[in-house]
Design a protein around this motif. Structure first.
Motif, mmCIF file in Angstrom:
data_model
loop_
_atom_site.group_PDB
_atom_site.id
_atom_site.type_symbol
_atom_site.label_atom_id
_atom_site.label_comp_id
_atom_site.label_asym_id
_atom_site.label_seq_id
_atom_site.Cartn_x
_atom_site.Cartn_y
_atom_site.Cartn_z
ATOM 1 N N PHE A 149 111.300 5.276 -4.164
ATOM 2 C CA PHE A 149 111.724 6.197 -5.211
ATOM 3 C C PHE A 149 111.109 5.722 -6.522
ATOM 4 O O PHE A 149 111.076 4.524 -6.784
ATOM 5 C CB PHE A 149 113.248 6.218 -5.370
ATOM 6 N N ASN B 282 119.483 1.131 0.442
ATOM 7 C CA ASN B 282 118.990 2.244 1.249
ATOM 8 C C ASN B 282 117.587 2.021 1.799
ATOM 9 O O ASN B 282 116.836 2.962 2.000
ATOM 10 C CB ASN B 282 118.983 3.542 0.410
ATOM 11 N N ARG C 134 124.080 9.787 -0.616
ATOM 12 C CA ARG C 134 122.906 10.038 -1.439
ATOM 13 C C ARG C 134 122.943 9.240 -2.734
ATOM 14 O O ARG C 134 121.932 9.057 -3.389
ATOM 15 C CB ARG C 134 122.799 11.535 -1.769
ATOM 16 N N GLN D 195 117.121 17.078 -2.759
ATOM 17 C CA GLN D 195 116.723 17.222 -1.358
ATOM 18 C C GLN D 195 116.092 15.930 -0.878
ATOM 19 O O GLN D 195 115.219 15.371 -1.540
ATOM 20 C CB GLN D 195 115.721 18.380 -1.210
ATOM 21 N N ARG D 196 116.541 15.477 0.278
ATOM 22 C CA ARG D 196 115.949 14.294 0.895
ATOM 23 C C ARG D 196 115.159 14.714 2.131
ATOM 24 O O ARG D 196 115.485 15.713 2.782
ATOM 25 C CB ARG D 196 117.027 13.271 1.258
ATOM 26 N N TYR E 206 109.060 9.319 -3.162
ATOM 27 C CA TYR E 206 109.690 10.446 -3.848
ATOM 28 C C TYR E 206 109.101 10.517 -5.258
ATOM 29 O O TYR E 206 109.412 9.697 -6.113
ATOM 30 C CB TYR E 206 111.202 10.264 -3.913
ATOM 31 N N ASP F 274 109.453 19.980 -1.286
ATOM 32 C CA ASP F 274 110.791 19.479 -0.979
ATOM 33 C C ASP F 274 111.349 19.956 0.354
ATOM 34 O O ASP F 274 112.002 19.212 1.080
ATOM 35 C CB ASP F 274 111.761 19.844 -2.112
ATOM 36 N N PRO G 184 115.669 12.995 -4.919
ATOM 37 C CA PRO G 184 116.695 12.788 -3.879
ATOM 38 C C PRO G 184 118.058 13.338 -4.255
ATOM 39 O O PRO G 184 118.904 13.519 -3.391
ATOM 40 C CB PRO G 184 116.726 11.267 -3.709
#
Length: 832
Positions: free
Chosen positions: A449, A418, A484, A175-176, A193, A136, A172
């Motif tokens: 994702f 996004n 986010r 942490q992105r 992700y 991450d 996400p």
């Protein structure tokens, strides 16, 4: 069976080894896995069944120096031997996929062998997909901005040339990637992700005698762990010294695992203390750490990735002491602080290891219940599924492994909002490593994702005009950079000038939002209704956010608004709205009071008077930190406002008779009249770049020493003139009075007097100061003010003629009537 060559190298601790092992455990269920590595041995550590091992001569890091485990061999000899063995392993195995763990984002000290491998793969006749597995948080070491930029540019170059996929082991919500890798848009290969990788309890592992005895003891327990142990003695020593004192307070046994790399002298010292302390057990290592954590009341540990994942998986209370190592403290502190902000754990500093303070922290932690979370912990399993899609696309739909559940509408909204693709991705020949990228074709970073997310309320953001267009780019980029929470976006372009239209066209195509353009100027409330109609047509979004095109947002703003609505039942939620530059410093609106007072006269007549009071206007955030929380209030403002879509079934569309001012008061009065609740969540922060009232200006001058006016370009002038025209301002105030049957008292008389004031502040007064070299001149201001009034009338009349011409050509569409009918109809052209 497809073959995967998994390269991982642990140099300082055992975190990379543990995480790689868990991923390989999932991979081995459907692939033939070869694990190639060469670090210091970890006694008692076992690889999963079905994983073949290829050992390289051992390396490790001592500080910043790379060393060979076999001290009799020169480092150059060890490196050359490793490189030869690595290339030979590839030629012998001929894998369908090569995975490099960490590299090229980190572990650049290993490029002496990995770059030759990547070049060898590129030149070979073997069809091999190359994948990077990435934890991450990385690249937290101290370095200058220029050095960091060069490292990241080099990483992008290597990824774009050699790699087909990045498996990012993060959620996400936590942490992105762009938070630690600023050059995300420079990556030309998919980023997936996976969720967080956690250890599984492997029941096939034999239960050693020590573990069998310890895990069968009936008394409650605390677990202390320090990963590989190289930097663990300060924490272990503090706990060992404290154990006799803790025995007086709690009945717990302390199990301390020192790690395989703790220096022998320090380990023996700890064992000596444990020999005389009945509530302390000190051991090097256990392969069953999860079993200990599951039955423990408290974990006290360093903050490495795997330790933190164990805490999240078991739900145990936790105290984290981030590693004091310069190479690890940044990563561990950042992760731990994020989780501490959610109440999941507590972070300890060096001062907290003092006996009295540490005792208090332990007792306090034990007195609080564990805090739940919603992070995706299926990172290993999701990695295997994603690799199956990459290597066996024809089988991935009918895999024997349980597939993810179907994506909810949320996941589709997240995708479109996004630039995320969730399903059905198959790399084209020109994506990632390939001719298309090297030939210079443009390529948007592809981020995916997985769909294992809990159902979450859906949100559509409607961006509309404030008063000018020159802040469009800063505002839009802020939304995408700092949001986010998953969202869809509708952008209402009210006949913007050509440079802004070109920018919005490009962004709509790149980011996938819906762009609607009108052929003439319309008011902010009309623009909001254009977007709102699109939202209500789909009947999917639970919330709609109205945000003006001069607003920039702080990280996490939307999550806070949604949480506030969900937890309070609010129908309308606004953020803390700041004003001016620098951003997020001085408060413009933090909610407020507004109501209609029935003033009963002696003769029985009733005069209805509007009352309004704003909270905290002109205050610096730093001055009112104790008031930065949610408050129920009577109104928030349309700079940024979130509403449940269901509320419009009660109050109708926004009132388009409110052309220029007080539209937020009108809407909030309607919501309150319909029985709705309004909140301001002051932990969600945005900033509008506009001219403020007197308190705003005073606050900006006090905090920053100046009240900088918003940027204003000449192409802003026509809309600004119509938006703040005398006609629209007066019509709005008149309409509000008639609609709510309000008296024309001091509230309205004051506002009638200052009609046109925004134009004077942003146009006339700056021009006077410029012409008089900053001194100002009342006579000149009055003369130019008269000319400005004529100019305003010119622009307004020109707007009316243009609108009439468009309508006469039959371009207007028949739209639903707003709640309060007006004489304007808007032609909506969906551009993208």
């Amino acid at each position: 069976m497809k073959k995967i060559l998994f390269y991982s190298q642990h140099l300082a601790g055992i975190g990379h080894l543990v995480r790689s092992t868990e991923i390989m455990r999932s991979l081995a269920q459907q692939f033939q896995v070869f694990f190639i590595h060469g670090g210091q041995a970890v006694p008692g550590f076992q690889l999963p069944a079905g994983v073949s091992e290829v050992r390289l001569p051992g390396l490790y890091m001592e500080g910043i120096v790379l060393k060979g485990v076999d001290a009799t061999q020169p480092l150059e000899v060890v490196q050359e031997r490793r490189k030869s063995l690595l290339l030979a392993a590839f030629d012998r195995i001929r894998p369908d996929c090569v995975i490099t763990e960490g590299f090229p984002f980190s572990k650049h000290t290993l490029r002496f062998e990995l770059m030759p491998l990547l070049k060898h793969i590129e030149a070979s006749n073997v069809s091999t997909q190359v994948v990077c597995c990435l934890r991450d948080i990385m690249m937290t070491q101290a370095m200058s901005q220029s050095v960091r930029a060069k490292k990241q540019a080099r990483t992008c170059k290597w990824i774009n040339r050699y790699y087909d996929l990045i498996l990012y082991h993060s959620d996400p919500q936590l942490q992105r990637l762009e938070e630690c890798f600023a050059e995300l848009d420079g990556l030309h290969c998919p980023v997936f992700y996976t969720g967080l990788v956690t250890q599984q309890i492997d029941e096939s592992l034999p239960l050693g005698e020590a573990d069998r005895l310890d895990l069968s003891r009936p008394e409650p327990s605390l677990v202390v762990s320090v990963g590989g142990g190289r930097h663990g003695y300060p924490l272990l020593g503090a706990i060992a010294a404290l154990a006799p004192t803790l025995k007086q307070h709690i009945p717990h046994t302390i199990y301390a695992f020192a790690g395989p790399y703790l220096p022998e002298a320090e380990f023996l010292q700890l064992q000596g203390l444990a020999a005389n302390t009945p509530n302390l057990v000190v051991r090097r290592f256990t392969p069953r750490l999860l079993d200990y954590l599951q039955r423990a009341d408290l974990s006290i540990s360093l903050g490495g990735y795997n330790t933190t994942m164990n805490i999240l998986k078991t739900g145990v209370r936790s105290l984290i002491y981030p590693s004091p190592s310069a190479d690890q403290s940044g990563e561990q502190t950042l992760r731990a602080r994020k989780l501490e902000s959610q109440g999941i754990l507590q972070v300890l500093g060096a001062d907290d290891l003092a006996p009295e303070r540490l005792t208090q922290h332990i007792l306090t932690a034990l007195s609080h219940p564990p805090v739940a979370h919603s992070f995706n912990l299926q990172g290993a399993q999701e990695s295997a599924l994603r690799l199956q899609r990459l290597l066996e696309p024809e089988l991935s739909v009918n895999s024997t492994t349980s597939p993810p559940s179907p994506p909810s509408p949320l996941s589709q909204f997240w995708a479109r909002g996004n630039r995320v693709e969730i399903q059905g991705y198959s790399p084209s020949p020109n994506v990632g490593r390939g001719v298309g990228v090297r030939a210079g074709q443009s390529y948007q970073t592809h981020v995916e994702f997985n769909c294992h997310q809990q159902t979450t309320p859906t949100v559509t953001i409607v961006v509309g005009p404030r008063e000018r267009f020159s802040h469009t780019q800063a505002s839009l980029e802020s939304i995408y950079r700092n949001t986010r929470y998953p969202f869809e976006l509708v952008y209402v372009d009210v006949c913007t000038p050509p440079p802004i239209q070109a920018y919005l066209n490009a962004q709509a195509k790149e980011k996938g939002f819906k762009l609607i353009r009108t052929p003439y100027y319309i008011s902010p409330n009309q623009a909001r209704n254009v977007g709102l109609r699109q939202v209500l047509k789909t009947a999917i979004a639970e919330y709609v956010v109205f945000i003006e095109n001069d607003v920039v947002v702080e990280l996490g703003w939307l999550t806070q608004l949604v949480n506030c609505a969900a937890e309070t039942g609010a129908d309308v939620v606004g953020p803390l709205t700041c004003i001016g530059q620098p951003e997020h410093g001085v408060i413009h609106n933090a909610g407020g009071e507004t109501y209609i007072l029935n003033d009963v006269k002696p003769d029985g007549r009733i005069k209805r008077r509007l009352r309004q009071k704003a909270y905290l206007t002109g205050k610096a955030i730093a001055q009112v930190q104790d008031q930065m929380h949610r408050v129920q209030c009577d109104y928030v403002e349309f700079h940024c406002l979130m509403a449940r879509t269901a509320v419009f079934g009660k109050v109708g569309l926004l009132d388009e008779g409110m052309l220029a001012t007080r539209e937020h008061i009108d809407f909030c009065l309607s919501v309150t009249e319909a029985g709705g609740k309004i909140y301001c969540d002051r932990t969600a922060i945005v900033t509008t770049d506009t001219v403020g009232i007197a308190q705003n200006k005073a606050g900006l001058i006090e905090l920053f020493g100046a009240n900088r006016l918003p940027d204003f370009k000449w192409y802003d002038l026509p809309y600004f003139m119509v938006r703040w025209s005398n006609a629209w301002d007066r019509a709005s105030l008149d309409h509000l009075r008639r609609k709510w049957h309000l008296a024309e008292d001091s509230y309205f008389k004051k506002r009638y007097v200052i009609i046109g004031n925004r134009r004077r502040e942003l146009l006339v007064q700056p021009l006077v100061r410029r012409l008089t070299l900053g001194r100002g001149n009342t006579w000149l201001e009055k003369c130019l003010g008269g000319l400005e009034q004529k100019l305003n009338n010119f622009f307004y009349q020109r707007h009316l003629k243009h609108r009439a011409k468009i309508l006469s050509q039959g371009q207007s569409l028949a739209l639903e009537k707003p709640r309060m009918p007006v004489d304007q109809k808007v032609d909506e052209k969906i551009v993208a």
